[in-house]
Design a protein around this motif. Structure first.
Motif, mmCIF file in Angstrom:
data_model
loop_
_atom_site.group_PDB
_atom_site.id
_atom_site.type_symbol
_atom_site.label_atom_id
_atom_site.label_comp_id
_atom_site.label_asym_id
_atom_site.label_seq_id
_atom_site.Cartn_x
_atom_site.Cartn_y
_atom_site.Cartn_z
ATOM 1 N N LEU A 6 -1.203 -15.518 -0.167
ATOM 2 C CA LEU A 6 -0.623 -14.178 -0.119
ATOM 3 C C LEU A 6 -0.731 -13.620 1.298
ATOM 4 C CD1 LEU A 6 -2.343 -12.657 -3.295
ATOM 5 C CD2 LEU A 6 -0.076 -13.718 -3.184
ATOM 6 N N VAL A 7 0.387 -13.146 1.818
ATOM 7 C CA VAL A 7 0.429 -12.522 3.139
ATOM 8 C C VAL A 7 1.261 -11.250 3.024
ATOM 9 C CG1 VAL A 7 1.118 -12.796 5.560
ATOM 10 C CG2 VAL A 7 0.270 -14.761 4.279
ATOM 11 N N ALA A 8 0.889 -10.218 3.777
ATOM 12 C CA ALA A 8 1.635 -8.964 3.718
ATOM 13 C C ALA A 8 1.566 -8.245 5.058
ATOM 14 C CB ALA A 8 1.080 -8.055 2.615
ATOM 15 N N ASP A 9 2.543 -7.383 5.263
ATOM 16 C CA ASP A 9 2.502 -6.397 6.350
ATOM 17 C C ASP A 9 2.264 -7.021 7.721
ATOM 18 O OD1 ASP A 9 2.607 -3.714 4.796
ATOM 19 O OD2 ASP A 9 1.105 -4.891 3.735
ATOM 20 N N ALA A 85 4.879 -7.143 -5.795
ATOM 21 C CA ALA A 85 5.784 -6.169 -5.196
ATOM 22 C C ALA A 85 5.111 -5.663 -3.930
ATOM 23 C CB ALA A 85 6.099 -5.026 -6.153
ATOM 24 N N HIS A 86 5.847 -4.865 -3.162
ATOM 25 C CA HIS A 86 5.244 -4.375 -1.919
ATOM 26 C C HIS A 86 4.235 -3.265 -2.172
ATOM 27 C CE1 HIS A 86 4.590 -3.457 2.211
ATOM 28 N NE2 HIS A 86 5.143 -2.265 2.126
ATOM 29 N N THR A 87 4.488 -2.407 -3.155
ATOM 30 C CA THR A 87 3.579 -1.292 -3.431
ATOM 31 C C THR A 87 3.091 -1.348 -4.875
ATOM 32 O OG1 THR A 87 5.302 0.234 -4.184
ATOM 33 C CG2 THR A 87 4.886 0.143 -1.800
ATOM 34 N N ARG A 88 1.971 -0.683 -5.104
ATOM 35 C CA ARG A 88 1.448 -0.595 -6.463
ATOM 36 C C ARG A 88 2.424 0.139 -7.368
ATOM 37 N NH1 ARG A 88 -4.756 1.087 -7.240
ATOM 38 N NH2 ARG A 88 -4.813 -0.605 -5.707
ATOM 39 N N LEU A 114 -2.597 -11.029 -12.623
ATOM 40 C CA LEU A 114 -2.820 -10.796 -11.196
ATOM 41 C C LEU A 114 -1.651 -9.983 -10.652
ATOM 42 C CD1 LEU A 114 -3.904 -14.450 -10.332
ATOM 43 C CD2 LEU A 114 -5.369 -12.525 -10.996
ATOM 44 N N ALA A 115 -1.900 -8.715 -10.355
ATOM 45 C CA ALA A 115 -0.895 -7.821 -9.790
ATOM 46 C C ALA A 115 -1.146 -7.735 -8.287
ATOM 47 C CB ALA A 115 -0.973 -6.449 -10.438
ATOM 48 N N CYS A 116 -0.248 -8.288 -7.494
ATOM 49 C CA CYS A 116 -0.468 -8.460 -6.059
ATOM 50 C C CYS A 116 0.518 -7.598 -5.277
ATOM 51 C CB CYS A 116 -0.290 -9.923 -5.672
ATOM 52 S SG CYS A 116 -1.250 -11.086 -6.675
ATOM 53 N N HIS A 117 0.012 -6.841 -4.327
ATOM 54 C CA HIS A 117 0.900 -6.002 -3.520
ATOM 55 C C HIS A 117 0.326 -5.807 -2.124
ATOM 56 C CE1 HIS A 117 -1.502 -2.215 -3.613
ATOM 57 N NE2 HIS A 117 -1.895 -2.650 -4.795
ATOM 58 N N GLY A 118 1.137 -5.266 -1.246
ATOM 59 C CA GLY A 118 0.735 -4.996 0.131
ATOM 60 C C GLY A 118 0.707 -3.512 0.398
ATOM 61 N N HIS A 119 1.234 -3.103 1.547
ATOM 62 C CA HIS A 119 1.486 -1.729 1.933
ATOM 63 C C HIS A 119 0.259 -0.980 2.456
ATOM 64 C CE1 HIS A 119 3.636 1.995 2.228
ATOM 65 N NE2 HIS A 119 2.867 2.600 1.344
ATOM 66 N N THR A 120 -0.886 -1.124 1.824
ATOM 67 C CA THR A 120 -2.040 -0.308 2.222
ATOM 68 C C THR A 120 -2.722 -0.825 3.485
ATOM 69 O OG1 THR A 120 -3.712 -1.543 0.968
ATOM 70 C CG2 THR A 120 -2.478 0.162 -0.218
#
Length: 210
Positions: A6-9, A85-88, A114-120
């Motif tokens: 998992l990678v984000a932002d 998704a990108h946000t919760r 497993l609910a996975c998101h980024g943004h924060t």
């Protein structure tokens, strides 16, 4: 699928992505999810590094999209229990009923949701059991320059929903490195959380200690 990175932002940061993709390859990972606010260009090589590689791309309302990815949508579901998704808020918009049905179902030693998101930009793992959800892991800093390197491997319980945020893999304020990512081990129900300040330390990262 046995493991999922998992990678984000990453935002406009490109320089360190080749090293990260090479690390994933060395670890035998073939499935990678980008959880929004990432530019497509640094990730395109992943699709050609190995014919087995898969790339799951979620984007915020304003994109950017990546149509050539294995999956590309504002929200994605994998294997019936990984919601991305990108946000919760987008997680709840698309999968609220599914998560609620799971949480009220009979406990039969089911694999975790497993609910996975980024943004924060803040790496975290939360055991979602409202009204008293429990933060199991975080690596936060009041100011980007105070961000510290940290690694952890957490075991995930069955019949439980988790919110997983890999954190940002970027240069905060274009000056401060916050190189964070996560890897899910779906077979043994574990998650490795990694935060680095120096990418030269990637070679010493042990995702899942024996």
């Amino acid at each position: 699928m046995e493991r999922l990175a998992l990678v984000a932002d990453t935002h406009s940061y490109h320089a360190g992505l080749p090293a990260l993709l090479a690390f994933f390859k060395d670890q035998g990972l073939t499935h990678l999810a980008c959880l929004g606010d990432c530019q497509p260009e640094p990730f395109r090589p992943w699709l050609t590094m190995d014919p087995r590689n898969r790339l799951y791309w979620v984007y915020d309302v304003f994109g950017p999209q990546m149509p050539e990815a294995t999956g590309c949508a504002i929200a994605l579901e994998l294997e019936g229990r990984i919601f991305m998704a990108h946000t919760r808020a987008l997680i709840w918009t698309h999968y609220n009923e599914r998560i609620r049905a799971y949480s009220h179902g009979a406990h039969k030693y089911r694999p975790p949701i497993l609910a996975c998101h980024g943004h924060t930009h803040v790496p975290s793992v939360t055991r979602y059991t409202p009204p008293f959800s429990r933060l199991l892991y975080t690596n936060d800093a009041v100011r980007p320059q105070e961000f510290q390197a940290r690694q952890a491997c957490l075991t995930l319980d069955p019949d439980t929903t988790y919110l997983i945020v890999p954190g940002a893999f970027t240069l905060e304020e274009q000056r401060h490195p916050t190189f964070s990512f996560a890897v899910l081990d779906l077979v043994s129900s574990r998650v490795a959380m990694v935060s680095l300040k120096d990418l030269r330390n990637l070679e010493s990262v042990e995702l899942f200690p024996a």
